[in-house]
Design a protein around this motif. Structure first.
Motif, PDB file in Angstrom:
ATOM      1  N   ARG A  45       0.852  -1.183   0.000  1.00 55.99           N
ATOM      2  CA  ARG A  45       0.000   0.000   0.000  1.00 55.99           C
ATOM      3  C   ARG A  45       0.893   1.239   0.000  1.00 55.99           C
ATOM      4  O   ARG A  45       1.711   1.416   0.903  1.00 55.99           O
ATOM      5  CB  ARG A  45      -0.874  -0.008   1.269  1.00 55.99           C
ATOM      6  CG  ARG A  45      -1.789   1.200   1.397  1.00 55.99           C
ATOM      7  CD  ARG A  45      -2.662   1.104   2.647  1.00 55.99           C
ATOM      8  NE  ARG A  45      -1.889   1.110   3.888  1.00 55.99           N
ATOM      9  CZ  ARG A  45      -1.385   2.213   4.452  1.00 55.99           C
ATOM     10  NH1 ARG A  45      -1.543   3.387   3.874  1.00 55.99           N
ATOM     11  NH2 ARG A  45      -0.721   2.144   5.589  1.00 55.99           N
ATOM     12  N   ARG A  47       2.074   5.020   0.583  1.00 51.60           N
ATOM     13  CA  ARG A  47       1.704   6.051   1.574  1.00 51.60           C
ATOM     14  C   ARG A  47       1.287   7.313   0.836  1.00 51.60           C
ATOM     15  O   ARG A  47       1.530   7.473  -0.352  1.00 51.60           O
ATOM     16  CB  ARG A  47       2.912   6.363   2.456  1.00 51.60           C
ATOM     17  CG  ARG A  47       3.455   5.173   3.189  1.00 51.60           C
ATOM     18  CD  ARG A  47       4.814   5.463   3.758  1.00 51.60           C
ATOM     19  NE  ARG A  47       5.783   5.820   2.710  1.00 51.60           N
ATOM     20  CZ  ARG A  47       7.084   5.930   2.916  1.00 51.60           C
ATOM     21  NH1 ARG A  47       7.577   5.727   4.116  1.00 51.60           N
ATOM     22  NH2 ARG A  47       7.896   6.241   1.935  1.00 51.60           N
ATOM     23  N   VAL A  48       0.676   8.230   1.557  1.00 44.67           N
ATOM     24  CA  VAL A  48       0.306   9.514   0.931  1.00 44.67           C
ATOM     25  C   VAL A  48       1.533  10.218   0.400  1.00 44.67           C
ATOM     26  O   VAL A  48       1.498  10.850  -0.652  1.00 44.67           O
ATOM     27  CB  VAL A  48      -0.423  10.476   1.908  1.00 44.67           C
ATOM     28  CG1 VAL A  48      -1.884  10.519   1.622  1.00 44.67           C
ATOM     29  CG2 VAL A  48      -0.120  10.150   3.341  1.00 44.67           C
ATOM     30  N   VAL A 117      12.324   9.387  13.546  1.00 41.82           N
ATOM     31  CA  VAL A 117      11.279   8.380  13.327  1.00 41.82           C
ATOM     32  C   VAL A 117      10.321   8.837  12.229  1.00 41.82           C
ATOM     33  O   VAL A 117       9.957   8.064  11.336  1.00 41.82           O
ATOM     34  CB  VAL A 117      10.517   8.105  14.651  1.00 41.82           C
ATOM     35  CG1 VAL A 117       9.324   7.205  14.405  1.00 41.82           C
ATOM     36  CG2 VAL A 117      11.438   7.468  15.674  1.00 41.82           C
ATOM     37  N   HIS A 118       9.941  10.098  12.277  1.00 43.76           N
ATOM     38  CA  HIS A 118       9.002  10.607  11.272  1.00 43.76           C
ATOM     39  C   HIS A 118       9.626  10.519   9.874  1.00 43.76           C
ATOM     40  O   HIS A 118       8.976  10.182   8.895  1.00 43.76           O
ATOM     41  CB  HIS A 118       8.619  12.042  11.620  1.00 43.76           C
ATOM     42  CG  HIS A 118       7.460  12.568  10.825  1.00 43.76           C
ATOM     43  ND1 HIS A 118       6.323  11.822  10.612  1.00 43.76           N
ATOM     44  CD2 HIS A 118       7.271  13.743  10.175  1.00 43.76           C
ATOM     45  CE1 HIS A 118       5.479  12.525   9.875  1.00 43.76           C
ATOM     46  NE2 HIS A 118       6.038  13.697   9.589  1.00 43.76           N
ATOM     47  N   LYS A 121       9.582   6.916   8.732  1.00 44.04           N
ATOM     48  CA  LYS A 121       8.241   6.396   8.479  1.00 44.04           C
ATOM     49  C   LYS A 121       7.591   7.005   7.249  1.00 44.04           C
ATOM     50  O   LYS A 121       6.853   6.328   6.527  1.00 44.04           O
ATOM     51  CB  LYS A 121       7.337   6.652   9.705  1.00 44.04           C
ATOM     52  CG  LYS A 121       7.587   5.673  10.835  1.00 44.04           C
ATOM     53  CD  LYS A 121       6.661   5.928  11.997  1.00 44.04           C
ATOM     54  CE  LYS A 121       5.218   5.732  11.594  1.00 44.04           C
ATOM     55  NZ  LYS A 121       4.304   5.702  12.739  1.00 44.04           N
ATOM     56  N   SER A 122       7.838   8.285   7.002  1.00 43.55           N
ATOM     57  CA  SER A 122       7.077   8.929   5.931  1.00 43.55           C
ATOM     58  C   SER A 122       7.896   9.192   4.675  1.00 43.55           C
ATOM     59  O   SER A 122       7.323   9.330   3.593  1.00 43.55           O
ATOM     60  CB  SER A 122       6.460  10.229   6.440  1.00 43.55           C
ATOM     61  OG  SER A 122       7.501  11.077   6.875  1.00 43.55           O
ATOM     62  N   ASN A 126       9.726   2.961   0.594  1.00 41.40           N
ATOM     63  CA  ASN A 126       8.567   2.219   1.081  1.00 41.40           C
ATOM     64  C   ASN A 126       8.431   0.915   0.308  1.00 41.40           C
ATOM     65  O   ASN A 126       7.748   0.851  -0.711  1.00 41.40           O
ATOM     66  CB  ASN A 126       7.321   3.095   0.919  1.00 41.40           C
ATOM     67  CG  ASN A 126       6.054   2.335   1.256  1.00 41.40           C
ATOM     68  OD1 ASN A 126       6.083   1.415   2.055  1.00 41.40           O
ATOM     69  ND2 ASN A 126       4.957   2.720   0.633  1.00 41.40           N
ATOM     70  N   GLU A 128       8.522  -3.646   0.992  1.00 44.10           N
ATOM     71  CA  GLU A 128       8.686  -4.735   1.935  1.00 44.10           C
ATOM     72  C   GLU A 128       9.842  -5.617   1.486  1.00 44.10           C
ATOM     73  O   GLU A 128      10.039  -5.839   0.298  1.00 44.10           O
ATOM     74  CB  GLU A 128       7.408  -5.573   2.035  1.00 44.10           C
ATOM     75  CG  GLU A 128       6.231  -4.845   2.652  1.00 44.10           C
ATOM     76  CD  GLU A 128       5.497  -3.938   1.663  1.00 44.10           C
ATOM     77  OE1 GLU A 128       5.655  -4.135   0.442  1.00 44.10           O
ATOM     78  OE2 GLU A 128       4.804  -3.014   2.118  1.00 44.10           O
TER      79      GLU A 128
ATOM     80  N   TRP B 256       3.012   4.363  18.080  1.00 38.05           N
ATOM     81  CA  TRP B 256       3.298   5.276  16.967  1.00 38.05           C
ATOM     82  C   TRP B 256       4.482   4.764  16.138  1.00 38.05           C
ATOM     83  O   TRP B 256       4.466   4.784  14.905  1.00 38.05           O
ATOM     84  CB  TRP B 256       3.591   6.670  17.523  1.00 38.05           C
ATOM     85  CG  TRP B 256       3.994   7.671  16.489  1.00 38.05           C
ATOM     86  CD1 TRP B 256       3.206   8.155  15.483  1.00 38.05           C
ATOM     87  CD2 TRP B 256       5.264   8.287  16.340  1.00 38.05           C
ATOM     88  NE1 TRP B 256       3.913   9.050  14.725  1.00 38.05           N
ATOM     89  CE2 TRP B 256       5.190   9.153  15.225  1.00 38.05           C
ATOM     90  CE3 TRP B 256       6.476   8.218  17.040  1.00 38.05           C
ATOM     91  CZ2 TRP B 256       6.264   9.926  14.795  1.00 38.05           C
ATOM     92  CZ3 TRP B 256       7.535   8.993  16.611  1.00 38.05           C
ATOM     93  CH2 TRP B 256       7.431   9.832  15.501  1.00 38.05           C
ATOM     94  N   LEU B 257       5.523   4.271  16.859  1.00 40.84           N
ATOM     95  CA  LEU B 257       6.727   3.780  16.171  1.00 40.84           C
ATOM     96  C   LEU B 257       6.402   2.632  15.226  1.00 40.84           C
ATOM     97  O   LEU B 257       6.946   2.540  14.129  1.00 40.84           O
ATOM     98  CB  LEU B 257       7.734   3.267  17.214  1.00 40.84           C
ATOM     99  CG  LEU B 257       8.803   4.229  17.699  1.00 40.84           C
ATOM    100  CD1 LEU B 257       9.556   3.600  18.853  1.00 40.84           C
ATOM    101  CD2 LEU B 257       9.767   4.552  16.577  1.00 40.84           C
ATOM    102  N   ALA B 259       3.341   1.667  14.060  1.00 37.00           N
ATOM    103  CA  ALA B 259       2.228   1.814  13.118  1.00 37.00           C
ATOM    104  C   ALA B 259       2.763   2.249  11.769  1.00 37.00           C
ATOM    105  O   ALA B 259       3.729   3.010  11.680  1.00 37.00           O
ATOM    106  CB  ALA B 259       1.241   2.843  13.657  1.00 37.00           C
ATOM    107  N   LYS B 260       2.124   1.743  10.729  1.00 34.20           N
ATOM    108  CA  LYS B 260       2.570   2.114   9.389  1.00 34.20           C
ATOM    109  C   LYS B 260       2.086   3.516   9.070  1.00 34.20           C
ATOM    110  O   LYS B 260       0.955   3.880   9.389  1.00 34.20           O
ATOM    111  CB  LYS B 260       2.024   1.113   8.367  1.00 34.20           C
ATOM    112  CG  LYS B 260       2.890   1.072   7.137  1.00 34.20           C
ATOM    113  CD  LYS B 260       2.484   0.037   6.163  1.00 34.20           C
ATOM    114  CE  LYS B 260       3.222   0.342   4.874  1.00 34.20           C
ATOM    115  NZ  LYS B 260       2.864  -0.478   3.781  1.00 34.20           N
ATOM    116  N   SER B 261       2.946   4.292   8.464  1.00 33.91           N
ATOM    117  CA  SER B 261       2.563   5.640   8.079  1.00 33.91           C
ATOM    118  C   SER B 261       1.457   5.583   7.033  1.00 33.91           C
ATOM    119  O   SER B 261       1.437   4.685   6.198  1.00 33.91           O
ATOM    120  CB  SER B 261       3.796   6.347   7.514  1.00 33.91           C
ATOM    121  OG  SER B 261       3.490   7.669   7.242  1.00 33.91           O
ATOM    122  N   ASN B 262       0.505   6.506   7.096  1.00 34.89           N
ATOM    123  CA  ASN B 262      -0.573   6.430   6.102  1.00 34.89           C
ATOM    124  C   ASN B 262      -0.298   7.309   4.883  1.00 34.89           C
ATOM    125  O   ASN B 262       0.670   8.038   4.835  1.00 34.89           O
ATOM    126  CB  ASN B 262      -1.925   6.800   6.718  1.00 34.89           C
ATOM    127  CG  ASN B 262      -1.876   8.142   7.401  1.00 34.89           C
ATOM    128  OD1 ASN B 262      -0.827   8.787   7.382  1.00 34.89           O
ATOM    129  ND2 ASN B 262      -2.960   8.569   8.013  1.00 34.89           N
TER     130      ASN B 262
END
Lengths: 358, 262
Positions: A45, A47-48, A117-118, A121-122, A126, A128, B256-257, B259-262
């Motif tokens: 999936r 991400r935005v 972390v941000h 994650k973003s 991205n 797997e 939060w760590l 969880a997958k970012s949306n």
């Protein structure tokens, strides 16, 4: 599939079909036949931030804002260290100093962490990937080689052959920790029997009961009805091991209505006109018991709520303590001061291995 | 100290006046021994004040404490408790009690300062006891360090080292000492209200009591250097805070760590 996941290049996106149990990695042991089908990864999936360049820009801004915040926090910490000095004797200044410094450092560390972390994650890639687990058992080859190495080392060093060298080495290793045993023993009482020390206190025949901490002697007439005096033996403040002696000899002195005291015949004469003295050291784990209630005559230990009844020779009426508090037999000397008739008749405080009475 | 008053003549007006005079002489003399600044501690209660107090006592206190202060099944005798005890019990609202319970609770005082004084004068007139302390002992300008040591030895086991109070047996508790008037702290030490032991002047001298008050007032005036005190209740309050907010924050961050970012 390569099994070396340290190179990084093997971490690749794989489709879910590749990870069925037929291709189970070595080292994952038995695969029972009734096992369910590996469902593989859920569908990928995006991400935005992968699809929307605006969201990506926004996330980027957020990440560097966190890092900026961290920098601000560090500078704030330095500035507040200088701006809010600790002033001698002012607890408010100390409190402000610690708080401002703390806010700065928290901002610095949290900013770093949140940003990192941000970011991952973003914004970071991205997809797997799978790292195969290594087999736990080495190959036959490796194992044979290891045995060979041991043999070689034994031959080359002569560890098996030069027995005196080997044995003296082992002896040296055994002897090495021995000084620690001697050093630790040095912390304990010297030239004295520790059991003896635990069984006796500073109290002795004729020792005056004195006030804690001043050491002033107490007259029987000073102890009015309902009073509780915190008592140390005469001369304790001048004693060489003041704290050790105090920890054993602390006594609580109370005066009750003599009609309320229930004394056993063998303890007749241990109190004086309703004045009783009991060890302050709890028989459970040795906390100071001193929460005396002058109406109910309960004596409560604050640590585990053991409750002793002063009217009944401090027997346990509640809580984990098993023995009554030891009573100090007291009398009055010619000048009217309270004195001890003797030491306690049993060791004070909690049980210990060699304690003579149960 | 010889403080036993003759109770046989207590209804004779001249005897009560004489007893007050003797009581004042004794307590005043006692203070003078310890403190050069101490003067006779109370203004001589006039006979009218005592009469006023007698009426108030008969109307409000006698049903439990007896018309002659002798005590009943409901309340203890007040002979010999002195003005200090009355001022403490009535002045902090503990007396008259709202209801029987593990201990008398502090509440808004039921009597004005004047009425309290009259009651105290009446009770003190019948048999001598500790008087309301002199203001020089209540100025909180003694030695806070000595006061702190005495407080840790004599008081902290029940009232908590920071004076935050603590639990006793069977529903009783030692109240918090913050915000308590210096005069009431002094009177509590000297009279031992309810289950508190008595700390007479031979145990803690008037100067010692002044130091203890100084320490308690120092605690009130100076903030805790360690930040927010959480009631100074120690490991229970602090542990609860860490369990809820510390662990809560860790759990939230972990969610939060991972969880997958949306």
């Amino acid at each position: 599939m390569a099994h070396d996941d340290l190179s990084g290049k093997d971490i690749t996106a794989v489709s879910s079909a590749d990870v069925s149990h037929e291709t189970a990695a070595p080292g994952t042991a038995v695969v029972p036949s009734e096992t369910f089908e590996n469902p593989g990864f859920p569908a990928h999936r995006p991400r935005v931030t992968d699809t929307d360049p605006k969201a990506e820009k926004k996330a980027e801004r957020q990440v560097y804002t966190f890092f900026y915040l961290s920098i601000v926090g560090s500078i704030f910490a330095i500035a507040s260290y200088m701006a809010f000095p600790i002033e001698d004797g002012d607890t408010g200044a100390l409190r402000l100093h610690t708080m401002m410094l703390g806010i700065g450092i928290v901002l610095a560390l949290f900013g770093l962490g949140l940003g990192a972390v941000h970011w991952s994650k973003s914004l970071m890639a991205n997809h797997e990937g799978i790292d195969q687990r290594h087999a736990v058992r080495g190959s036959e080859e490796t194992r044979a080689r290891a045995v060979e190495i041991f043999k070689e080392a034994n031959e080359e060093s002569g560890f098996g052959r030069r027995t005196l060298v080997r044995n003296t080495l082992l002896g040296a290793l055994v002897a090495f920790p021995l000084p620690a045993v001697v050093l630790f023993r040095g912390w304990g009482p010297q030239d004295e029997n520790p059991v003896e020390l635990l069984e006796h206190t500073m109290w002795e025949k004729g020792a005056r009961l004195t006030l804690d901490p001043s050491g002033l002697p107490i007259k029987a007439s000073d102890v009015t009805l309902g009073s509780a005096f915190h008592v140390i033996p005469e001369g304790l403040n001048e004693s060489e091991h003041r704290l050790e002696e105090k920890a054993k000899a602390s006594v609580l002195l109370m005066r009750l209505d003599p009609a309320k005291l229930k004394e056993s015949p063998e303890r007749a004469g241990w109190s004086y006109d309703g004045i009783v003295a009991y060890s302050k050291i709890c028989t459970h784990v040795g906390c100071p018991v001193a929460l005396y209630e002058q109406q109910t005559h309960h004596l409560l230990c604050p640590c585990h709520q053991s409750t002793f009844d002063v009217t009944e020779e401090c027997k346990v009426i509640f809580g984990p303590a098993k023995r009554a508090l030891p009573q100090l037999p007291i009398a009055v000397d010619g000048e009217g001061y309270l004195i001890a008739q003797s030491d306690f008749h049993e060791p004070v405080g909690p049980s210990f291995w060699e304690r003579s009475s149960s | 100290m010889a403080r036993k008053g003759s109770t046989a003549n207590r209804r004779h007006p001249m005897a009560t006046v004489a007893l007050i005079a003797i009581g004042l002489l004794f307590t005043g003399g006692g203070y003078a021994l310890f403190s050069s600044t101490a003067t006779a501690e109370t203004s001589t209660a006039s006979q009218t004040t005592i009469d006023e107090g007698k009426k108030l006592f008969a109307a409000n206190c006698a049903s439990c404490h007896g018309l002659d202060l002798q005590g009943t099944g409901e309340g203890p005798s007040l002979l010999g408790v002195g003005a200090a005890s009355v001022d403490f019990q009535v002045g902090t609202g503990r007396m008259p009690m709202a209801m029987q319970g593990p201990q008398a609770m502090e509440k808004a005082p039921q009597f004005t300062a004047e009425d309290t004084e009259a009651l105290a004068a009446y009770v003190a007139s019948l048999s001598p006891g500790p008087a309301v302390p002199d203001d020089s002992l209540l100025d909180a300008e003694g030695d806070a360090t000595n006061g702190a040591e005495l407080f840790r030895i004599n008081c902290a086991m029940c009232h908590n080292v920071a004076g935050a109070g603590g639990a006793l047996t069977e529903g009783k508790f030692a109240p918090a000492l913050t915000g308590v008037a210096a005069v009431h702290i002094y009177e509590a030490m000297v009279t031992g209200p309810q289950n508190m032991p008595v700390f007479n002047d031979k145990n803690l001298s008037p100067e010692d009591k002044r130091d203890v008050i100084t320490y308690l007032k120092y605690l009130e005036k100076n903030p805790s250097p360690g930040g927010y005190e959480l009631g100074s209740l120690g490991p229970v309050a602090e542990g609860l805070f860490v369990w809820i907010f510390g662990l809560g924050a860790i759990v939230a961050l972990t969610v939060w760590l991972t969880a997958k970012s949306n």
